[in-house]
Scaffold this active site. Structure first.
Site, PDB file in Angstrom:
ATOM      1  N   PRO A   2     -70.035 -20.801 -23.022  1.00 20.87           N
ATOM      2  CA  PRO A   2     -68.879 -20.112 -22.682  1.00 20.87           C
ATOM      3  C   PRO A   2     -67.290 -20.931 -22.289  1.00 20.87           C
ATOM      4  O   PRO A   2     -67.709 -21.654 -21.572  1.00 20.87           O
ATOM      5  CB  PRO A   2     -68.998 -19.241 -21.349  1.00 20.87           C
ATOM      6  CG  PRO A   2     -70.208 -20.175 -20.804  1.00 20.87           C
ATOM      7  CD  PRO A   2     -70.852 -21.039 -21.700  1.00 20.87           C
ATOM      8  N   GLU A   3     -66.374 -20.423 -22.717  1.00 18.20           N
ATOM      9  CA  GLU A   3     -65.135 -20.999 -22.142  1.00 18.20           C
ATOM     10  C   GLU A   3     -64.557 -19.979 -21.249  1.00 18.20           C
ATOM     11  O   GLU A   3     -65.307 -19.005 -20.900  1.00 18.20           O
ATOM     12  CB  GLU A   3     -64.129 -21.368 -23.355  1.00 18.20           C
ATOM     13  CG  GLU A   3     -64.705 -22.548 -24.370  1.00 18.20           C
ATOM     14  CD  GLU A   3     -63.793 -23.110 -25.299  1.00 18.20           C
ATOM     15  OE1 GLU A   3     -62.585 -23.350 -24.868  1.00 18.20           O
ATOM     16  OE2 GLU A   3     -64.345 -23.718 -26.286  1.00 18.20           O
ATOM     17  N   LYS A  52     -64.244 -21.957 -15.449  1.00 10.64           N
ATOM     18  CA  LYS A  52     -65.797 -21.523 -15.980  1.00 10.64           C
ATOM     19  C   LYS A  52     -66.668 -21.173 -15.069  1.00 10.64           C
ATOM     20  O   LYS A  52     -67.856 -21.309 -15.225  1.00 10.64           O
ATOM     21  CB  LYS A  52     -66.215 -22.780 -16.998  1.00 10.64           C
ATOM     22  CG  LYS A  52     -65.403 -22.843 -17.916  1.00 10.64           C
ATOM     23  CD  LYS A  52     -65.670 -24.365 -18.580  1.00 10.64           C
ATOM     24  CE  LYS A  52     -64.606 -24.891 -19.793  1.00 10.64           C
ATOM     25  NZ  LYS A  52     -64.669 -26.112 -20.281  1.00 10.64           N
ATOM     26  N   ARG A 304     -67.544 -35.624 -26.642  1.00 11.94           N
ATOM     27  CA  ARG A 304     -67.412 -34.202 -27.246  1.00 11.94           C
ATOM     28  C   ARG A 304     -66.645 -34.435 -28.536  1.00 11.94           C
ATOM     29  O   ARG A 304     -65.888 -35.533 -28.642  1.00 11.94           O
ATOM     30  CB  ARG A 304     -66.467 -33.398 -26.180  1.00 11.94           C
ATOM     31  CG  ARG A 304     -67.107 -33.200 -24.755  1.00 11.94           C
ATOM     32  CD  ARG A 304     -68.438 -32.703 -24.793  1.00 11.94           C
ATOM     33  NE  ARG A 304     -68.522 -31.572 -25.547  1.00 11.94           N
ATOM     34  CZ  ARG A 304     -68.414 -30.087 -24.658  1.00 11.94           C
ATOM     35  NH1 ARG A 304     -68.035 -30.277 -23.460  1.00 11.94           N
ATOM     36  NH2 ARG A 304     -68.482 -29.140 -25.281  1.00 11.94           N
TER      37      ARG A 304
END
Length: 316
Positions: A2-3, A52, A304
């Site tokens: 999730p963001e 988050k 990332r």
DNA sequence: CTAGCATGATCAC
DNA sequence: TGATCCTGCTAGC
């Protein structure tokens, strides 16, 4: 996976289906058992999200803090009342895949036997929620929550959260627009203090909270920003545009339950909006940019993947 | 079936 | 910078 938008949806879901009710909290897997006992049987007063992270406030003034991390997810299930209480059409899994099971006509007979490693289970009279694979799941006292919140940078969804509170009839501290301006001021001040590349800064939850790998790539494209541009080298005007684009994109994410960042004119005719036409650059490396003939680039930055268009986002 | 990967973050070195 | 946490989906045998 999730963001921030998923966590805000999750907070609403928890609030809708459990808010104001006494709930049983347990840990079928065992790892959360000691903490679960501290809130077991108490009333879940309210739920909210920042960045988050999810926070659930209980009637004995303890809080459940959950961070889903890379693969954490909630599953929900329950009776008709439980489903009807949701503002987003639950039950569904919150995370990357918000699967909407077709309405099963079977009568609700309580939560299922736990399958796999269920870290936490919340059960009310009408339904249940199972949490698997979170990075963090713990019970905190009020001042510990304040410290957690203080570590997080401004959340572009703060105004949406306030709007949600207002809809619930709760007092909010300020008008949404004022909250957004305050968030922008904090965002701008923090960016001005670092020359780290903007692509790295956006992933730093102390600088801005709730932005993940998709939103960072997409918002940088939309704002035509070179990912390697030092954060403190971006004009106040551009920072403002960046902030309010994040606000718009993420609020849309909360409404839709998925991330869609493309403008109508940039979508490829004949293909479905989701997922083929959803993104400008995310996972589109080697393909043609939607706005120019260049190939979308991919590089690994701080572990990332970073996607960008080398032409549209050329340093200027 | 398995290996590899994923919208995240922390910790040790 | 790399290992680790620890789950589920999917591409490729």
């Amino acid at each position: 996976m999730p963001e921030g938008h998923s966590l805000h949806r999750l907070a609403r879901q928890m609030d809708d289906v459990f808010g104001g009710q006494a709930v049983a909290v347990s840990s079928p897997q065992g790892r959360f058992a000691l903490d679960a006992a501290r809130i077991d049987g108490h009333v879940l007063e309210s739920a909210f999200a920042k960045g988050k992270q999810l926070f659930c406030h209980f009637s004995n003034d303890l809080y459940l803090r959950v961070h889903l991390g890379l693969y954490g997810a909630f599953d929900f299930g329950g009776d008709e009342y439980f489903r009807g209480a949701s503002s987003i059409g639950a039950p569904r899994r919150v995370g990357e895949r918000e699967s909407s099971q077709s309405a099963a006509p079977e009568p609700y007979t309580g939560p299922p036997e736990p399958v796999g490693a269920v870290r936490a289970r919340v059960v009310s009279e009408h339904g249940w929620a199972d949490l698997r694979g979170p990075t963090a799941c713990e019970v905190l006292e009020h001042d510990q929550v304040q410290r957690q919140l203080a570590k997080l940078g401004p959340d572009p969804l703060v105004a949406a959260a306030a709007h949600f509170d207002a809809a619930k009839g709760r007092a909010i501290q300020a008008e949404p627009q004022a909250l957004l301006e305050a968030g922008l001021a904090e965002f701008r001040a923090k960016l001005a203090r670092t020359r780290t590349p903007i692509c790295t800064a956006l992933m730093n939850q102390e600088l801005v909270s709730g932005v993940g790998n998709i939103y960072r790539a997409e918002v940088l494209f939309r704002q035509r920003l070179d990912p390697q541009r030092p954060a403190n080298d971006i004009s106040a005007r551009k920072v403002r545009a960046l902030w309010f684009d994040l606000v718009a994109l993420m609020e849309d994410g909360v409404r839709q339950g998925k991330i869609i960042t493309t403008e109508e004119a940039d979508r490829e005719p004949g293909l479905p909006l989701w997922p083929d036409n959803a993104y400008y650059v995310y996972q589109r490396q080697g393909r043609q940019c939607r706005r120019c003939a260049a190939q979308v680039s991919l590089a690994e930055v701080a572990g990332r993947k970073l996607y960008w268009c080398p032409r549209c986002q050329r340093r200027r």
